[in-house]
Design a protein around this motif. Structure first.
Motif, PDB file in Angstrom:
ATOM      1  N   GLU A  72      16.094 -10.019 -34.084  1.00  0.00           N
ATOM      2  CA  GLU A  72      15.745 -11.122 -33.195  1.00  0.00           C
ATOM      3  C   GLU A  72      16.963 -11.753 -32.537  1.00  0.00           C
ATOM      4  O   GLU A  72      17.049 -11.871 -31.308  1.00  0.00           O
ATOM      5  N   CYS A  96      10.099 -10.403 -33.854  1.00  0.00           N
ATOM      6  CA  CYS A  96       9.375 -11.411 -34.632  1.00  0.00           C
ATOM      7  C   CYS A  96       8.586 -12.338 -33.719  1.00  0.00           C
ATOM      8  O   CYS A  96       7.426 -12.596 -33.953  1.00  0.00           O
ATOM      9  N   ASN A  97       9.227 -12.822 -32.668  1.00  0.00           N
ATOM     10  CA  ASN A  97       8.604 -13.801 -31.784  1.00  0.00           C
ATOM     11  C   ASN A  97       8.388 -13.259 -30.378  1.00  0.00           C
ATOM     12  O   ASN A  97       9.110 -12.384 -29.908  1.00  0.00           O
ATOM     13  N   CYS A 156      10.662 -15.938 -39.523  1.00  0.00           N
ATOM     14  CA  CYS A 156      10.823 -14.506 -39.770  1.00  0.00           C
ATOM     15  C   CYS A 156      11.529 -14.314 -41.101  1.00  0.00           C
ATOM     16  O   CYS A 156      12.769 -14.405 -41.165  1.00  0.00           O
ATOM     17  N   VAL A 187      15.557  -8.282 -39.221  1.00  0.00           N
ATOM     18  CA  VAL A 187      14.989  -8.296 -37.878  1.00  0.00           C
ATOM     19  C   VAL A 187      16.103  -8.478 -36.852  1.00  0.00           C
ATOM     20  O   VAL A 187      17.065  -9.214 -37.083  1.00  0.00           O
ATOM     21  N   GLY A 235      12.238  -4.804 -36.376  1.00  0.00           N
ATOM     22  CA  GLY A 235      11.434  -6.021 -36.342  1.00  0.00           C
ATOM     23  C   GLY A 235      10.172  -5.905 -37.155  1.00  0.00           C
ATOM     24  O   GLY A 235       9.746  -4.808 -37.528  1.00  0.00           O
ATOM     25  N   GLN A 236       9.575  -7.053 -37.440  1.00  0.00           N
ATOM     26  CA  GLN A 236       8.260  -7.053 -38.062  1.00  0.00           C
ATOM     27  C   GLN A 236       7.234  -6.494 -37.076  1.00  0.00           C
ATOM     28  O   GLN A 236       6.284  -5.816 -37.465  1.00  0.00           O
TER      29      GLN A 236
END
Length: 286
Positions: A132, A97-98, A125, A130, A76-77
């Motif tokens: 996610e 990401c979220n 994103c 990622v 992930g970021q």
């Protein structure tokens, strides 16, 4: 990341403009929120209240870094993680990401676990790598759990109803730091001053100690950036004249540079900088 973004997601359905869909059930809440001990996905955190005894009773709580999801390393970021709050049965976290929220229910008697009312922020994103979507999907399919210890680390495994593995998580905890530690080395240089000690109070997220001459106080900051992520803030000392001011300065510089903590064994820990170099070695005071 902006707070108070009204969202409602599902890993299993598509949402169109001006509409929303629940992830699992009805009564979805309308805002994805961070846990009360974080102002951002990665920043200040209170100590993990989770204990071995609670784990052995089958309770689920505390901070867990997502290491694998659907058989692949979690990416992930931001570092993917889940935080469980047993008192409210709330789950907070990041899917890479979220920010994600959900309620959760678990039964220690049959090791069942399920998530409900899951929502997320909707930050774009750009990185296609990622995890996610995989994390959202795995949470939606979770039906059972197990835990284990590998070395001195706790792992939580999530499964679907057929006991197919979905997610592997490692607990983020700093309880091992509690107590008094002698400073053994600074930047690889041996320290012979027995008065140079640090006292960690993880219940208050405070560090106290002695630089070998002056009294030291400061705050401890942990986050979910990666395993063992830790730093020190608001460091202050008294201002007595010291015969070896250089060693005191080296200690303060090392504390400022510290980015992670790594337990070598039950009585030794290393503090490392962002490059992975050991800046302090501490030995538990007897």
């Amino acid at each position: 990341m902006k707070k108070n973004i009204t969202v409602s997601i599902s890993a299993m359905c598509l949402c169109v403009a001006m509409s929303s869909c629940t992830l699992f059930q009805k009564n979805v809440r309308t805002e994805a929120q961070l846990p009360s001990d974080r102002h951002g996905v990665q920043n200040d955190a209170n100590p993990d209240p989770y204990r071995n005894q609670a784990l052995q009773r089958g309770e689920i709580g505390g901070d867990w870094i997502i290491e694998k999801v659907l058989g692949q390393p979690a990416k992930g970021q931001d570092t993917p993680y889940l935080k469980f709050e047993p008192s409210s049965h709330m789950m907070y976290g990041s899917n890479g990401c979220n920010t994600i929220n959900a309620t959760y229910r678990n039964n220690a008697a049959d090791s069942t676990l399920s998530f409900d009312q899951m929502i997320t922020t909707m930050r774009a994103c750009p990185d296609a790598d990622v995890s996610e979507a995989a994390i959202n999907q795995a949470l939606g399919m979770t039906a059972r759990y197990t835990w284990s210890m590998r070395g001195d680390r706790h792992f939580l495994e999530l499964y679907d109803a057929g006991m197919q593995p979905l997610m592997s998580l490692a607990r983020q905890s700093f309880e091992f730091l509690n107590g008094t530690w002698k400073v053994s080395m600074i930047d690889g240089n041996k320290v012979d001053n027995d008065e140079m000690q640090l006292v960690f109070d993880m219940s208050e997220m405070k560090v106290h100690g002695n630089t070998g001459c002056n009294v030291l106080n400061g705050s401890i900051v942990t986050d979910m950036a990666h395993e063992g992520a830790l730093s020190f803030q608001n460091m202050a000392t008294t201002r007595m004249m010291c015969p070896d001011i250089n060693q005191e300065t080296a200690l303060l510089v090392a504390l400022e540079a510290a980015a992670t903590v790594h337990p070598v064994d039950n009585n030794t820990v290393d503090l490392l900088n962002t490059h992975g170099n050991v800046v302090l070695r501490l030995v538990r005071a007897q």
